[in-house]
Design a protein around this motif. Sequence first.
Motif, PDB file in Angstrom:
ATOM      1  N   GLU A 100       0.812  -1.219   0.000  1.00  0.00           N
ATOM      2  CA  GLU A 100       0.000   0.000   0.000  1.00  0.00           C
ATOM      3  C   GLU A 100       0.851   1.278   0.000  1.00  0.00           C
ATOM      4  OE1 GLU A 100      -4.172   0.479   2.203  1.00  0.00           O
ATOM      5  OE2 GLU A 100      -2.481   0.751   3.527  1.00  0.00           O
ATOM      6  N   GLY A 101       1.993   1.192   0.620  1.00  0.00           N
ATOM      7  CA  GLY A 101       2.879   2.364   0.690  1.00  0.00           C
ATOM      8  C   GLY A 101       3.389   2.828  -0.662  1.00  0.00           C
ATOM      9  N   GLU A 102       3.266   1.970  -1.680  1.00  0.00           N
ATOM     10  CA  GLU A 102       3.726   2.354  -3.019  1.00  0.00           C
ATOM     11  C   GLU A 102       2.688   3.182  -3.768  1.00  0.00           C
ATOM     12  OE1 GLU A 102       5.261  -0.879  -5.363  1.00  0.00           O
ATOM     13  OE2 GLU A 102       5.934  -1.946  -3.566  1.00  0.00           O
ATOM     14  N   PHE A 103       1.506   3.304  -3.177  1.00  0.00           N
ATOM     15  CA  PHE A 103       0.420   4.033  -3.837  1.00  0.00           C
ATOM     16  C   PHE A 103       0.225   5.378  -3.147  1.00  0.00           C
ATOM     17  CE2 PHE A 103      -0.193  -0.430  -4.425  1.00  0.00           C
ATOM     18  CZ  PHE A 103      -0.704  -0.580  -5.702  1.00  0.00           C
ATOM     19  N   LYS A 104      -0.048   6.374  -3.968  1.00  0.00           N
ATOM     20  CA  LYS A 104      -0.324   7.686  -3.393  1.00  0.00           C
ATOM     21  C   LYS A 104      -1.734   8.102  -3.804  1.00  0.00           C
ATOM     22  CE  LYS A 104       1.192  12.425  -3.273  1.00  0.00           C
ATOM     23  NZ  LYS A 104       1.390  13.471  -4.236  1.00  0.00           N
ATOM     24  N   GLU A 105      -2.535   8.432  -2.807  1.00  0.00           N
ATOM     25  CA  GLU A 105      -3.919   8.819  -3.126  1.00  0.00           C
ATOM     26  C   GLU A 105      -3.969  10.186  -3.780  1.00  0.00           C
ATOM     27  OE1 GLU A 105      -6.798   8.297  -0.024  1.00  0.00           O
ATOM     28  OE2 GLU A 105      -8.065   9.883  -0.833  1.00  0.00           O
ATOM     29  N   CYS A 106      -4.822  10.290  -4.764  1.00  0.00           N
ATOM     30  CA  CYS A 106      -4.988  11.539  -5.498  1.00  0.00           C
ATOM     31  C   CYS A 106      -6.464  11.889  -5.518  1.00  0.00           C
ATOM     32  CB  CYS A 106      -4.531  11.314  -6.933  1.00  0.00           C
ATOM     33  SG  CYS A 106      -3.315  12.447  -7.489  1.00  0.00           S
ATOM     34  N   VAL A 107      -6.777  13.155  -5.365  1.00  0.00           N
ATOM     35  CA  VAL A 107      -8.198  13.531  -5.416  1.00  0.00           C
ATOM     36  C   VAL A 107      -8.686  13.471  -6.854  1.00  0.00           C
ATOM     37  CG1 VAL A 107      -8.175  15.003  -3.374  1.00  0.00           C
ATOM     38  CG2 VAL A 107      -7.606  15.973  -5.589  1.00  0.00           C
ATOM     39  N   VAL A 108      -9.972  13.246  -6.990  1.00  0.00           N
ATOM     40  CA  VAL A 108     -10.597  13.203  -8.318  1.00  0.00           C
ATOM     41  C   VAL A 108     -11.084  14.620  -8.646  1.00  0.00           C
ATOM     42  CG1 VAL A 108     -12.418  12.160  -9.703  1.00  0.00           C
ATOM     43  CG2 VAL A 108     -11.355  10.854  -7.847  1.00  0.00           C
ATOM     44  N   PRO A 109     -10.552  15.234  -9.714  1.00  0.00           N
ATOM     45  CA  PRO A 109     -11.025  16.582 -10.054  1.00  0.00           C
ATOM     46  C   PRO A 109     -12.536  16.582 -10.279  1.00  0.00           C
ATOM     47  CG  PRO A 109      -9.098  16.001 -11.370  1.00  0.00           C
ATOM     48  CD  PRO A 109      -9.529  14.757 -10.653  1.00  0.00           C
ATOM     49  N   ALA A 110     -13.217  17.606  -9.749  1.00  0.00           N
ATOM     50  CA  ALA A 110     -14.676  17.666  -9.834  1.00  0.00           C
ATOM     51  C   ALA A 110     -15.168  17.640 -11.277  1.00  0.00           C
ATOM     52  CB  ALA A 110     -15.174  18.932  -9.140  1.00  0.00           C
ATOM     53  N   LEU A 111     -14.357  18.165 -12.163  1.00  0.00           N
ATOM     54  CA  LEU A 111     -14.746  18.257 -13.574  1.00  0.00           C
ATOM     55  C   LEU A 111     -14.770  16.897 -14.273  1.00  0.00           C
ATOM     56  CD1 LEU A 111     -15.209  20.545 -15.659  1.00  0.00           C
ATOM     57  CD2 LEU A 111     -12.761  20.490 -16.117  1.00  0.00           C
ATOM     58  N   LEU A 112     -14.097  15.922 -13.674  1.00  0.00           N
ATOM     59  CA  LEU A 112     -13.786  14.685 -14.377  1.00  0.00           C
ATOM     60  C   LEU A 112     -14.975  13.770 -14.650  1.00  0.00           C
ATOM     61  CD1 LEU A 112     -11.031  13.610 -15.327  1.00  0.00           C
ATOM     62  CD2 LEU A 112     -10.971  12.225 -13.271  1.00  0.00           C
ATOM     63  N   LEU A 113     -15.792  13.551 -13.634  1.00  0.00           N
ATOM     64  CA  LEU A 113     -16.809  12.498 -13.718  1.00  0.00           C
ATOM     65  C   LEU A 113     -18.193  13.033 -14.047  1.00  0.00           C
ATOM     66  CD1 LEU A 113     -15.783  10.324 -10.656  1.00  0.00           C
ATOM     67  CD2 LEU A 113     -15.305   9.891 -13.057  1.00  0.00           C
ATOM     68  N   ARG A 114     -18.985  12.155 -14.670  1.00  0.00           N
ATOM     69  CA  ARG A 114     -20.369  12.507 -14.950  1.00  0.00           C
ATOM     70  C   ARG A 114     -21.106  12.732 -13.640  1.00  0.00           C
ATOM     71  NH1 ARG A 114     -21.200   7.118 -18.513  1.00  0.00           N
ATOM     72  NH2 ARG A 114     -19.515   7.532 -19.972  1.00  0.00           N
ATOM     73  N   ASP A 115     -22.089  13.605 -13.707  1.00  0.00           N
ATOM     74  CA  ASP A 115     -22.920  13.823 -12.524  1.00  0.00           C
ATOM     75  C   ASP A 115     -23.749  12.564 -12.284  1.00  0.00           C
ATOM     76  OD1 ASP A 115     -21.970  16.384 -12.252  1.00  0.00           O
ATOM     77  OD2 ASP A 115     -23.511  17.235 -13.533  1.00  0.00           O
ATOM     78  N   GLY A 116     -24.069  12.317 -11.053  1.00  0.00           N
ATOM     79  CA  GLY A 116     -24.983  11.207 -10.741  1.00  0.00           C
ATOM     80  C   GLY A 116     -24.272   9.940 -10.342  1.00  0.00           C
ATOM     81  N   GLN A 117     -23.375   9.438 -11.185  1.00  0.00           N
ATOM     82  CA  GLN A 117     -22.701   8.175 -10.864  1.00  0.00           C
ATOM     83  C   GLN A 117     -21.292   8.438 -10.352  1.00  0.00           C
ATOM     84  OE1 GLN A 117     -22.848   5.096 -13.784  1.00  0.00           O
ATOM     85  NE2 GLN A 117     -25.005   4.760 -13.424  1.00  0.00           N
ATOM     86  N   ARG A 118     -20.936   7.759  -9.306  1.00  0.00           N
ATOM     87  CA  ARG A 118     -19.594   7.895  -8.735  1.00  0.00           C
ATOM     88  C   ARG A 118     -18.959   6.501  -8.659  1.00  0.00           C
ATOM     89  NH1 ARG A 118     -19.346  12.063 -10.147  1.00  0.00           N
ATOM     90  NH2 ARG A 118     -19.258  14.083  -9.133  1.00  0.00           N
ATOM     91  N   PRO A 119     -18.339   6.064  -9.759  1.00  0.00           N
ATOM     92  CA  PRO A 119     -17.790   4.709  -9.761  1.00  0.00           C
ATOM     93  C   PRO A 119     -16.521   4.575  -8.919  1.00  0.00           C
ATOM     94  CG  PRO A 119     -17.253   5.832 -11.791  1.00  0.00           C
ATOM     95  CD  PRO A 119     -18.155   6.748 -11.030  1.00  0.00           C
ATOM     96  N   PHE A 120     -15.910   5.703  -8.575  1.00  0.00           N
ATOM     97  CA  PHE A 120     -14.734   5.641  -7.699  1.00  0.00           C
ATOM     98  C   PHE A 120     -14.627   6.943  -6.925  1.00  0.00           C
ATOM     99  CE2 PHE A 120     -13.390   6.974 -11.917  1.00  0.00           C
ATOM    100  CZ  PHE A 120     -12.558   8.064 -11.700  1.00  0.00           C
ATOM    101  N   ALA A 121     -14.055   6.832  -5.738  1.00  0.00           N
ATOM    102  CA  ALA A 121     -13.979   7.998  -4.866  1.00  0.00           C
ATOM    103  C   ALA A 121     -12.593   8.607  -4.842  1.00  0.00           C
ATOM    104  CB  ALA A 121     -14.382   7.601  -3.452  1.00  0.00           C
ATOM    105  N   ALA A 122     -11.612   7.856  -5.351  1.00  0.00           N
ATOM    106  CA  ALA A 122     -10.242   8.365  -5.333  1.00  0.00           C
ATOM    107  C   ALA A 122      -9.430   7.673  -6.423  1.00  0.00           C
ATOM    108  CB  ALA A 122      -9.598   8.112  -3.970  1.00  0.00           C
ATOM    109  N   LEU A 123      -8.315   8.278  -6.727  1.00  0.00           N
ATOM    110  CA  LEU A 123      -7.356   7.664  -7.649  1.00  0.00           C
ATOM    111  C   LEU A 123      -6.117   7.298  -6.850  1.00  0.00           C
ATOM    112  CD1 LEU A 123      -7.693  10.304 -10.501  1.00  0.00           C
ATOM    113  CD2 LEU A 123      -8.424   7.927 -10.665  1.00  0.00           C
ATOM    114  N   ASP A 124      -5.511   6.186  -7.212  1.00  0.00           N
ATOM    115  CA  ASP A 124      -4.244   5.796  -6.602  1.00  0.00           C
ATOM    116  C   ASP A 124      -3.150   5.946  -7.652  1.00  0.00           C
ATOM    117  OD1 ASP A 124      -4.891   5.039  -3.976  1.00  0.00           O
ATOM    118  OD2 ASP A 124      -5.678   3.121  -4.678  1.00  0.00           O
ATOM    119  N   VAL A 125      -2.151   6.734  -7.350  1.00  0.00           N
ATOM    120  CA  VAL A 125      -1.038   6.857  -8.290  1.00  0.00           C
ATOM    121  C   VAL A 125       0.013   5.822  -7.928  1.00  0.00           C
ATOM    122  CG1 VAL A 125       0.774   8.349  -9.190  1.00  0.00           C
ATOM    123  CG2 VAL A 125      -1.490   9.297  -8.699  1.00  0.00           C
TER     124      VAL A 125
END
Lengths: 131, 147
Positions: B101-126
């Motif tokens: 897990e330490g090899e992954f860095k959490e990244c926020v999901v830019p608000a512009l990125l996803l369609r409204d209504g569905q949220r298939p993921f809450a974060a990105l892991d780099v």
Amino acid sequence: MMKMILLTLAGQKFSSSVEKIRHILAEPEIFPLVCLRRGICGIILYEGETIPVLDHQASGDIGKYLVVFQSDYGDVGLSVDSGMTIVDAEDGSFESVVSEEIDALASQVFSFKGVSYPLLDLNNILTQLTD
Amino acid sequence: MTDSGNKKVVFRIAGVGFSLAVESLMEISEARRSDIDTSVADPDHGLLGLISFRDDAIRVLDVRKLLDLPSSDDDSVLMIVIGTDGAWGFTIEKIDIVAHEGEFKECVVPALLLRDGQRPFAALDVWQNEPLVRFDPALIEQLKVSV
């Protein structure tokens, strides 16, 4: 002194104030994701940040450079076809586009040496992005 | 005893990279279409069918369809994960690696990125300079098929 950048998007000439540009990146990798908003083709990673990339290229081709603009919605990347030119704003003039010609991309033009470069209106483009 | 905690699996579907916490994972096996009972398939709700798993019949979800990714008959791996109401399965192209897990860095999901209504993921892991969709079974199983 205000500077303007002249660039080509999907074969069309455009202009923008240099102040609205955060970075110009050469061939960054654009990563696909899922359930993206229509008009967004993926994201790039830059200095630990994720930046959405606008999918404006009708052909689907990705240009040589990615220009990262600041907008009211956060940073957003636009792929440009080739080299860009930076000029002094005072060497050209700004004109409003007559209403019939207003589209999603521009509502003003920057005229420079007899050529009209529609002024990119990123906030307007992003406002019109739909699901 | 090996350390299996705090690890993530990196896998791909239709070229998109995903990360999944090992604690959400129950089994990884070879995907065989013949093992899936498709008589109860419900494409409109992203259900491929049922599969036998530890003396039970569990759902196999069409994650490609739920995530609006192109369909494929080439998925070779079956993943069984822990959902809100029990285990369910889905198929993927391949597993890249299991990493700490330490090899992954959490990244926020830019608000512009996803369609409204569905949220298939809450974060990105780099991971290794690649943004991966964080695969959360509880979010995925709530998705509705796009029409």
